[in-house]
Write a protein that holds these residues in place. Structure first.
Motif, mmCIF file in Angstrom:
data_model
loop_
_atom_site.group_PDB
_atom_site.id
_atom_site.type_symbol
_atom_site.label_atom_id
_atom_site.label_comp_id
_atom_site.label_asym_id
_atom_site.label_seq_id
_atom_site.Cartn_x
_atom_site.Cartn_y
_atom_site.Cartn_z
ATOM 1 N N HIS A 252 0.823 -1.223 0.000
ATOM 2 C CA HIS A 252 0.000 0.000 0.000
ATOM 3 C C HIS A 252 0.857 1.273 0.000
ATOM 4 C CE1 HIS A 252 -4.292 0.899 -0.021
ATOM 5 N NE2 HIS A 252 -4.033 2.007 0.642
ATOM 6 N N SER A 253 2.127 1.159 -0.354
ATOM 7 C CA SER A 253 2.977 2.348 -0.447
ATOM 8 C C SER A 253 2.674 3.097 -1.740
ATOM 9 C CB SER A 253 4.453 1.951 -0.402
ATOM 10 O OG SER A 253 4.778 1.132 -1.518
ATOM 11 N N LEU A 254 3.079 4.358 -1.785
ATOM 12 C CA LEU A 254 2.866 5.175 -2.973
ATOM 13 C C LEU A 254 3.702 4.663 -4.147
ATOM 14 C CD1 LEU A 254 2.960 8.767 -1.433
ATOM 15 C CD2 LEU A 254 0.933 7.523 -2.222
ATOM 16 N N SER A 255 3.201 4.901 -5.348
ATOM 17 C CA SER A 255 3.924 4.532 -6.561
ATOM 18 C C SER A 255 3.845 5.694 -7.549
ATOM 19 C CB SER A 255 3.318 3.274 -7.184
ATOM 20 O OG SER A 255 4.094 2.803 -8.270
ATOM 21 N N ALA A 256 4.878 5.833 -8.357
ATOM 22 C CA ALA A 256 4.907 6.896 -9.370
ATOM 23 C C ALA A 256 5.448 6.343 -10.680
ATOM 24 C CB ALA A 256 5.767 8.068 -8.897
ATOM 25 N N GLN A 257 5.083 7.008 -11.778
ATOM 26 C CA GLN A 257 5.538 6.600 -13.102
ATOM 27 C C GLN A 257 5.581 7.809 -14.033
ATOM 28 O OE1 GLN A 257 2.828 4.126 -15.338
ATOM 29 N NE2 GLN A 257 4.395 3.446 -16.769
ATOM 30 N N TRP A 258 6.614 7.867 -14.859
ATOM 31 C CA TRP A 258 6.686 8.815 -15.970
ATOM 32 C C TRP A 258 7.045 8.020 -17.216
ATOM 33 C CZ3 TRP A 258 6.077 14.220 -15.768
ATOM 34 C CH2 TRP A 258 5.981 14.777 -14.478
ATOM 35 N N GLU A 259 6.659 8.530 -18.390
ATOM 36 C CA GLU A 259 6.906 7.782 -19.613
ATOM 37 C C GLU A 259 7.148 8.709 -20.807
ATOM 38 O OE1 GLU A 259 4.655 4.445 -22.466
ATOM 39 O OE2 GLU A 259 3.527 5.553 -20.931
ATOM 40 N N HIS A 260 8.182 8.379 -21.571
ATOM 41 C CA HIS A 260 8.420 8.994 -22.872
ATOM 42 C C HIS A 260 8.635 7.899 -23.908
ATOM 43 C CE1 HIS A 260 8.414 13.276 -22.441
ATOM 44 N NE2 HIS A 260 9.386 13.318 -21.551
ATOM 45 N N THR A 261 8.348 8.223 -25.170
ATOM 46 C CA THR A 261 8.721 7.364 -26.285
ATOM 47 C C THR A 261 10.008 7.909 -26.894
ATOM 48 O OG1 THR A 261 6.435 6.740 -26.772
ATOM 49 C CG2 THR A 261 8.043 6.445 -28.528
ATOM 50 N N ILE A 262 10.964 7.007 -27.134
ATOM 51 C CA ILE A 262 12.316 7.374 -27.530
ATOM 52 C C ILE A 262 12.652 6.777 -28.891
ATOM 53 C CG2 ILE A 262 14.742 7.371 -26.799
ATOM 54 C CD1 ILE A 262 12.751 8.642 -24.780
ATOM 55 N N LEU A 263 13.388 7.535 -29.697
ATOM 56 C CA LEU A 263 13.970 7.055 -30.941
ATOM 57 C C LEU A 263 15.478 6.935 -30.760
ATOM 58 C CD1 LEU A 263 14.107 6.636 -34.118
ATOM 59 C CD2 LEU A 263 14.328 9.149 -34.248
ATOM 60 N N VAL A 264 16.048 5.813 -31.191
ATOM 61 C CA VAL A 264 17.502 5.700 -31.257
ATOM 62 C C VAL A 264 17.965 6.337 -32.565
ATOM 63 C CG1 VAL A 264 19.498 4.154 -31.179
ATOM 64 C CG2 VAL A 264 17.393 3.518 -29.972
ATOM 65 N N THR A 265 18.805 7.368 -32.458
ATOM 66 C CA THR A 265 19.323 8.071 -33.635
ATOM 67 C C THR A 265 20.708 7.526 -34.006
ATOM 68 O OG1 THR A 265 20.444 9.811 -32.373
ATOM 69 C CG2 THR A 265 18.098 10.137 -32.864
ATOM 70 N N GLU A 266 21.310 8.088 -35.040
ATOM 71 C CA GLU A 266 22.647 7.648 -35.462
ATOM 72 C C GLU A 266 23.714 7.951 -34.415
ATOM 73 O OE1 GLU A 266 23.438 5.918 -38.094
ATOM 74 O OE2 GLU A 266 21.449 5.934 -39.040
ATOM 75 N N THR A 267 23.453 8.937 -33.576
ATOM 76 C CA THR A 267 24.465 9.366 -32.604
ATOM 77 C C THR A 267 23.995 9.306 -31.150
ATOM 78 O OG1 THR A 267 23.761 11.660 -32.927
ATOM 79 C CG2 THR A 267 25.626 10.875 -34.238
ATOM 80 N N GLY A 268 22.701 9.053 -30.915
ATOM 81 C CA GLY A 268 22.200 9.051 -29.544
ATOM 82 C C GLY A 268 20.724 8.749 -29.489
ATOM 83 N N TYR A 269 19.940 9.741 -29.056
ATOM 84 C CA TYR A 269 18.505 9.539 -28.896
ATOM 85 C C TYR A 269 17.741 10.797 -29.262
ATOM 86 C CZ TYR A 269 18.965 12.275 -24.569
ATOM 87 O OH TYR A 269 19.222 13.273 -23.665
ATOM 88 N N GLU A 270 16.454 10.610 -29.509
ATOM 89 C CA GLU A 270 15.511 11.714 -29.659
ATOM 90 C C GLU A 270 14.280 11.376 -28.842
ATOM 91 O OE1 GLU A 270 12.739 13.923 -33.068
ATOM 92 O OE2 GLU A 270 14.486 12.736 -33.684
#
Length: 272
Positions: free
Chosen positions: A234-252
């Motif tokens: 019964h403890s608190l829970s949290a969540q955040w979410e993004h959708t990510i693209l793998v780029t040629e050099t890192g991420y977007e």
């Protein structure tokens, strides 16, 4: 099912879908306050998607094997609800924290998936801390994304950060590939060992969406709706979410819009 790698045209379709998903949350933000019901928030989201954006919800009627059809246009997970909370007619309280999870489908068939935490004005300091540090944990995971890295690098970074602050990471639910299907390969765990699991390659699109508990990591089903998951202690829970693209050099980070929360101080770019 194998991992899909998007080409330039397909990536543009994902950019549109993900921006629209984020804009649903932008639109909802002023309405999320004490006294409003989550059912009303769901109604507002549905009308905005259909009448303003021309998108539709990916969750309403969604029915993976072993589940009943999901009955709403978004998920609203309050306090000790970890995920998949179904909107209802109970008004929000001044002390609540809540995750709103939105996935839209564009007329071209692309899916955009994201979620944010909303903290009511009288929420406890502990609740505010959990939400803020979960946000940071997500971004720490995002910053591991680059060609040649491994999915285990993402999970390890999130787990190390969360547990270092005395929290626990939910194991039963994870991020996922996404494109013209709601859930694709790979699974994106929010715990693990660096240098393990699938290698990241340009064109991959997936969600990073850590569910972090203030107490122990164990969860359980709640009630008989077939969807709602809560913390066992019964403890608190949290969540955040993004959708990510793998780029040629890192991420977007694809699920960003004008109203997205400010980046943590340690994040210098949303595209590398």
């Amino acid at each position: 099912m194998s991992i899909t790698y998007k080409n330039a045209e397909e990536i543009e379709g994902m950019r549109v879908a993900c921006r629209l998903a984020s804009e649903v949350l932008d639109y909802l933000t002023p309405f999320v306050k004490p006294g409003v019901t989550t059912l009303e928030i769901d109604r507002l989201a549905h009308e905005y998607m259909v009448n303003v954006q021309g998108t539709k919800s990916a969750t309403i009627g969604y029915q993976p094997p072993g589940y009943p059809p999901y009955p709403a246009s978004l998920c609203t997970s309050l306090n000790h609800v970890v995920c998949h909370g179904i909107p209802n007619d109970k008004p929000l309280k001044k002390t609540d924290i809540m995750n709103i999870d939105v996935t839209v489908i564009t007329d071209k068939g692309w899916y955009g998936d994201n979620s944010r935490m909303y903290v009511m004005p009288d929420a406890s300091i502990a609740a505010k801390r959990l939400s803020a540090l979960t946000f940071e944990a997500m971004w720490i995971g995002i910053q591991q994304v680059k060609p040649g890295a491994r999915l285990g690098d993402i999970g390890h970074a999130i787990q190390k950060f969360a547990e270092g602050h005395g929290f626990s990471v939910v194991r039963e639910f994870c991020g996922h590939g996404i494109g013209q299907r709601f859930h694709e390969e790979p699974q994106v765990l929010h715990y693990g060992k660096p240098g393990t699991l699938e290698e990241l390659k340009p064109g991959m699109t997936f969600t990073i969406e850590p569910m972090i508990n203030a107490g122990k990591r164990e969860v359980k089903s709640h009630g008989n709706d077939g969807w709602t998951i809560v913390t066992k202690d019964h403890s608190l829970s949290a969540q955040w979410e993004h959708t990510i693209l793998v780029t040629e050099t890192g991420y977007e980070v694809l699920t960003l819009s004008a109203g997205s929360p400010a980046l943590p101080s340690f994040v210098t770019a949303v595209k590398t």
